[in-house]
Design a protein around this motif. Structure first.
Motif, PDB file in Angstrom:
ATOM      1  N   TRP A 200       0.840  -1.199   0.000  1.00 13.09           N
ATOM      2  CA  TRP A 200       0.000   0.000   0.000  1.00 13.09           C
ATOM      3  C   TRP A 200       0.873   1.245   0.000  1.00 13.09           C
ATOM      4  O   TRP A 200       2.014   1.243   0.477  1.00 13.09           O
ATOM      5  N   ASP A 228      -1.731  -8.204  -3.518  1.00 13.70           N
ATOM      6  CA  ASP A 228      -2.802  -7.249  -3.236  1.00 13.70           C
ATOM      7  C   ASP A 228      -2.133  -5.870  -3.214  1.00 13.70           C
ATOM      8  O   ASP A 228      -1.128  -5.683  -2.520  1.00 13.70           O
ATOM      9  N   HIS A 230      -2.814  -1.558  -3.007  1.00 22.39           N
ATOM     10  CA  HIS A 230      -3.751  -0.468  -2.738  1.00 22.39           C
ATOM     11  C   HIS A 230      -3.025   0.869  -2.816  1.00 22.39           C
ATOM     12  O   HIS A 230      -2.155   1.148  -1.992  1.00 22.39           O
ATOM     13  N   PHE A 232      -3.751   4.715  -2.543  1.00 21.91           N
ATOM     14  CA  PHE A 232      -4.719   5.715  -2.090  1.00 21.91           C
ATOM     15  C   PHE A 232      -4.298   7.083  -2.622  1.00 21.91           C
ATOM     16  O   PHE A 232      -3.114   7.431  -2.555  1.00 21.91           O
ATOM     17  N   TRP A 260      -5.992   0.363   5.052  1.00 19.26           N
ATOM     18  CA  TRP A 260      -4.973  -0.628   4.666  1.00 19.26           C
ATOM     19  C   TRP A 260      -4.864  -1.752   5.701  1.00 19.26           C
ATOM     20  O   TRP A 260      -4.621  -2.916   5.326  1.00 19.26           O
ATOM     21  N   LEU A 263      -7.704  -4.216   5.295  1.00 22.28           N
ATOM     22  CA  LEU A 263      -7.511  -4.924   4.021  1.00 22.28           C
ATOM     23  C   LEU A 263      -6.375  -5.942   4.133  1.00 22.28           C
ATOM     24  O   LEU A 263      -6.475  -7.068   3.638  1.00 22.28           O
TER      25      LEU A 263
ATOM     26  N   TRP B 200     -10.333  -0.647 -10.010  1.00 21.10           N
ATOM     27  CA  TRP B 200     -10.215  -1.880  -9.213  1.00 21.10           C
ATOM     28  C   TRP B 200     -10.264  -3.086 -10.126  1.00 21.10           C
ATOM     29  O   TRP B 200     -10.866  -3.065 -11.205  1.00 21.10           O
ATOM     30  N   ASP B 228      -6.808   6.391  -7.573  1.00 21.19           N
ATOM     31  CA  ASP B 228      -6.940   5.388  -6.511  1.00 21.19           C
ATOM     32  C   ASP B 228      -6.986   4.031  -7.213  1.00 21.19           C
ATOM     33  O   ASP B 228      -7.770   3.846  -8.154  1.00 21.19           O
ATOM     34  N   HIS B 230      -6.961  -0.308  -6.680  1.00 20.71           N
ATOM     35  CA  HIS B 230      -7.095  -1.432  -5.764  1.00 20.71           C
ATOM     36  C   HIS B 230      -7.057  -2.746  -6.542  1.00 20.71           C
ATOM     37  O   HIS B 230      -7.954  -3.027  -7.324  1.00 20.71           O
ATOM     38  N   TRP B 260     -14.568  -2.626  -2.735  1.00 16.06           N
ATOM     39  CA  TRP B 260     -14.328  -1.594  -3.750  1.00 16.06           C
ATOM     40  C   TRP B 260     -15.402  -0.511  -3.703  1.00 16.06           C
ATOM     41  O   TRP B 260     -15.096   0.673  -3.927  1.00 16.06           O
ATOM     42  N   LEU B 263     -14.773   1.869  -0.816  1.00 13.03           N
ATOM     43  CA  LEU B 263     -13.557   2.634  -1.118  1.00 13.03           C
ATOM     44  C   LEU B 263     -13.824   3.681  -2.191  1.00 13.03           C
ATOM     45  O   LEU B 263     -13.356   4.826  -2.099  1.00 13.03           O
TER      46      LEU B 263
END
Lengths: 272, 272
Positions: A200, A228, A230, A232, A260, A263, B200, B228, B230, B260, B263
């Motif tokens: 993240w 995974d 992420h 932001f 985060w 997740l 996403w 953003d 994901h 998702w 988010l």
């Protein structure tokens, strides 16, 4: 410090040195007083390889403790102690996993569930360790065998990945890290033996460009590592929990970014 | 269908055609009976450019309606209706934003908050529209001006981005989409005028490689577009809400992926 107001359920805080020739140590926050075994989480904090923010490292460890992990943070060696520094912190992380695995029964830890979470340059250490846990040279330096140091999964928060991706910009700083920059470009050493990886970062990170996280994620995906990721949009560097506990200036408690942790925990629970 | 058991608060479902020479239309799910104005969300569903899953499109629209949006889905033109198809669906999306903006007062919509969410090939349409909303040719075809069609923000779910990134693999299918593949490589047309972009995808997507989403995100980040991103490790293609409402086979209701929507809503609320 107790989780439950009952005799025996009192957190035990331990300090474990790693080698006689280094200042590195592990600080552990151990749940005890029952017969359960828990997964482990080793926090590898940031600090530009010059120091570690111990309060933040403890806050990160306690956040995982509160989620049922035996939590640790690693105080690794700094540039003032070894030059060039790398790979010493990677070696110390290998030794950390080995010592936790060795003490798994006493510390009520599932030896197959030793996870590592690195932040900023701590993310650099963890990303390199993820690439190199089975490397003969690293294991020789650590005095370990690969099966002793293999982590279950790794988490990278706003990681430094490669000096080719915008941090550090100071050549003197880079020289204090390594005399072989290619050897520390973590995205270039990802391989099929990397363990599941959660990453993240904030797109707006003004210190360590988001490209660091993106490049490592791209390499992980290319090698079919469980990944995974992420990103932001908002937020500065070094957000840690991104909540009021670790906020260090206005704008560093960000509920969107703070997801985060949920997740990452959820992702860990979905791994084998 | 009513949100509140009071006279007047009854959802109104409308169908709005877009042009006399196409089968495209907008279906709207409008909150009414008060004096509020709401942001808008236009769902652009998937379906390989051959059809749209109308039930899923409605479920996605209703999910945004439930979060306080005036929600729509776009039934765009299909390959059986126009060959090569593109850019017709992009033009129809431009017309959709224009017609919603034109009717903003009557439909209780904030004309500055018209958002678009595309899924699979619907993500392709939205990604191209994000790149081209100010393009003279697209606006000429749509009979619009850029200020009429500019979206506030876009959401891309498991998007198709470029035929160079693994979908479609069928050259006949690609030929039905375009006779100029470079023109539909959405990652190659990202520019500084792209609007905020939430993406996403699942890393394990077996139909449209994750590299599609990654490549568009990389381009967005390179152009300093508010981004953003994901990437969830597990899950097949076409998850929609990734919950029981849109689950279409075992393993398509995935709580980790279903984040998702929260988010994305949170990200939208953080935009100007």
């Amino acid at each position: 410090m107790s989780y439950l107001n009952q005799g025996g359920f009192v957190m035990k805080i331990i300090t474990q040195s790693l080698a006689s020739d280094s200042a590195a140590y592990l600080q552990g926050y151990l749940r005890q007083g029952d017969s359960a075994t828990y997964p482990a989480m080793i926090i590898v904090p940031g600090g530009s390889y010059t120091h570690i923010p111990e309060q933040q490292a403890e806050d990160l460890a306690l956040a995982w403790s509160a989620r049922g992990y035996q939590a640790f943070f690693l105080r690794y060696s700094f540039v003032a102690e070894k030059k060039p520094l790398l790979p010493a912190p990677v070696v110390e992380l290998a030794q950390s996993v080995a010592v936790i695995r060795q003490n798994a029964a006493a510390w009520q830890i599932d030896a197959d569930q030793i996870n590592v979470a690195g932040f900023s340059v701590g993310g650099h250490i963890v990303a390199l360790f993820n690439d190199l846990w089975h490397d003969a040279h690293i294991n020789q330096l650590a005095g370990t065998r690969p099966e002793q140091v293999k982590p279950h999964a790794v988490i990278l928060g706003y990681p430094v990945i490669s000096p080719k991706l915008g941090f550090p910009t100071d050549q003197e700083m880079l020289a204090s890290w390594t005399d072989d920059p290619n050897s520390i470009a973590a995205d270039e050493h990802v391989n099929d033996r990397n363990v599941p990886t959660f990453i993240w970062v904030t797109a707006a990170d003004p210190l360590v460009p988001v490209q660091n996280a993106m490049s490592y994620a791209q390499a992980s995906l290319a090698h079919h590592v469980d990944t995974d990721l992420h990103v932001f949009h908002h937020g500065s560097h070094g957000l840690a929990l991104a909540n009021h506990v670790t906020a260090w200036k206005p704008g560093t408690s960000l509920p969107h970014v703070a997801h985060w942790l949920d997740l990452a925990e959820e992702w860990l629970n979905e791994l084998d």
